[in-house]
Write a protein that holds these residues in place. Structure first.
Motif, PDB file in Angstrom:
ATOM      1  N   LEU A  13       4.667-117.493   5.791  1.00 26.27           N
ATOM      2  CA  LEU A  13       5.550-117.783   7.092  1.00 26.27           C
ATOM      3  C   LEU A  13       5.835-118.339   8.072  1.00 26.27           C
ATOM      4  O   LEU A  13       7.226-118.837   8.354  1.00 26.27           O
ATOM      5  CB  LEU A  13       4.693-116.784   7.773  1.00 26.27           C
ATOM      6  CG  LEU A  13       5.165-116.373   9.304  1.00 26.27           C
ATOM      7  CD1 LEU A  13       6.837-115.821   8.863  1.00 26.27           C
ATOM      8  CD2 LEU A  13       3.807-115.337  10.358  1.00 26.27           C
ATOM      9  N   ARG A  16       8.868-119.509   5.844  1.00 29.84           N
ATOM     10  CA  ARG A  16       9.844-119.104   6.036  1.00 29.84           C
ATOM     11  C   ARG A  16      10.954-119.459   7.418  1.00 29.84           C
ATOM     12  O   ARG A  16      11.679-120.210   7.618  1.00 29.84           O
ATOM     13  CB  ARG A  16       9.664-117.804   6.379  1.00 29.84           C
ATOM     14  CG  ARG A  16      11.082-117.089   6.887  1.00 29.84           C
ATOM     15  CD  ARG A  16      10.637-115.303   7.115  1.00 29.84           C
ATOM     16  NE  ARG A  16       9.829-114.530   5.335  1.00 29.84           N
ATOM     17  CZ  ARG A  16      10.389-114.098   4.864  1.00 29.84           C
ATOM     18  NH1 ARG A  16      11.613-114.188   4.698  1.00 29.84           N
ATOM     19  NH2 ARG A  16       9.822-113.678   3.963  1.00 29.84           N
ATOM     20  N   LEU A  17       9.713-119.699   7.923  1.00 32.66           N
ATOM     21  CA  LEU A  17      10.491-120.571   9.334  1.00 32.66           C
ATOM     22  C   LEU A  17      10.945-121.945   9.214  1.00 32.66           C
ATOM     23  O   LEU A  17      12.204-122.261   9.679  1.00 32.66           O
ATOM     24  CB  LEU A  17       9.375-120.600  10.262  1.00 32.66           C
ATOM     25  CG  LEU A  17       8.493-119.563  11.352  1.00 32.66           C
ATOM     26  CD1 LEU A  17       7.427-119.408  11.699  1.00 32.66           C
ATOM     27  CD2 LEU A  17      10.054-118.359  12.542  1.00 32.66           C
ATOM     28  N   LYS A  53      14.072-111.091   9.805  1.00 31.64           N
ATOM     29  CA  LYS A  53      13.171-110.868   8.861  1.00 31.64           C
ATOM     30  C   LYS A  53      11.502-111.810   8.448  1.00 31.64           C
ATOM     31  O   LYS A  53      10.571-111.226   8.636  1.00 31.64           O
ATOM     32  CB  LYS A  53      13.765-111.853   7.038  1.00 31.64           C
ATOM     33  CG  LYS A  53      13.007-110.753   5.605  1.00 31.64           C
ATOM     34  CD  LYS A  53      14.058-111.682   4.925  1.00 31.64           C
ATOM     35  CE  LYS A  53      13.282-110.649   3.777  1.00 31.64           C
ATOM     36  NZ  LYS A  53      14.797-111.256   2.606  1.00 31.64           N
ATOM     37  N   ALA A  54      11.447-112.533   9.283  1.00 32.62           N
ATOM     38  CA  ALA A  54      10.012-113.423   9.911  1.00 32.62           C
ATOM     39  C   ALA A  54       9.250-112.313  10.591  1.00 32.62           C
ATOM     40  O   ALA A  54       8.315-112.475  10.255  1.00 32.62           O
ATOM     41  CB  ALA A  54      10.684-114.999  10.046  1.00 32.62           C
TER      42      ALA A  54
END
Length: 81
Positions: A13, A16-17, A53-54
């Motif tokens: 996560l 992704r961020l 999406k996150a």
């Protein structure tokens, strides 16, 4: 309701961020360079979709780890999705 605890999921996560952060920095450069409005809008849309999406990945992780009940997930979806 607690947050994502499993290290692999937390790391994914955060990665992704970090990619989204890079997208936003690129978007800032486009704006500063007065790039074409369509290209800028396209990048804004891509960043927004990546952030969505996150968000859904976070919810998925909460469900998978048993950290959130169905009602809590539904509440988050209603408030923020």
């Amino acid at each position: 309701m607690s947050f994502v605890a499993e290290q692999a999921r937390k790391k994914a996560l955060c990665a992704r961020l970090a990619r989204i952060e890079g997208q936003l920095r690129g978007l800032q450069k486009l704006i500063e360079a007065e790039a074409d409005a369509e290209k800028t809008a396209q990048q804004m849309s891509a960043a927004r979709k990546a952030l969505d999406k996150a968000f859904f990945a976070m919810l998925s992780d909460l469900i998978a780890e048993g950290k959130a009940s169905a009602d809590e997930v539904a509440t988050l979806l209603l408030r923020f999705a």
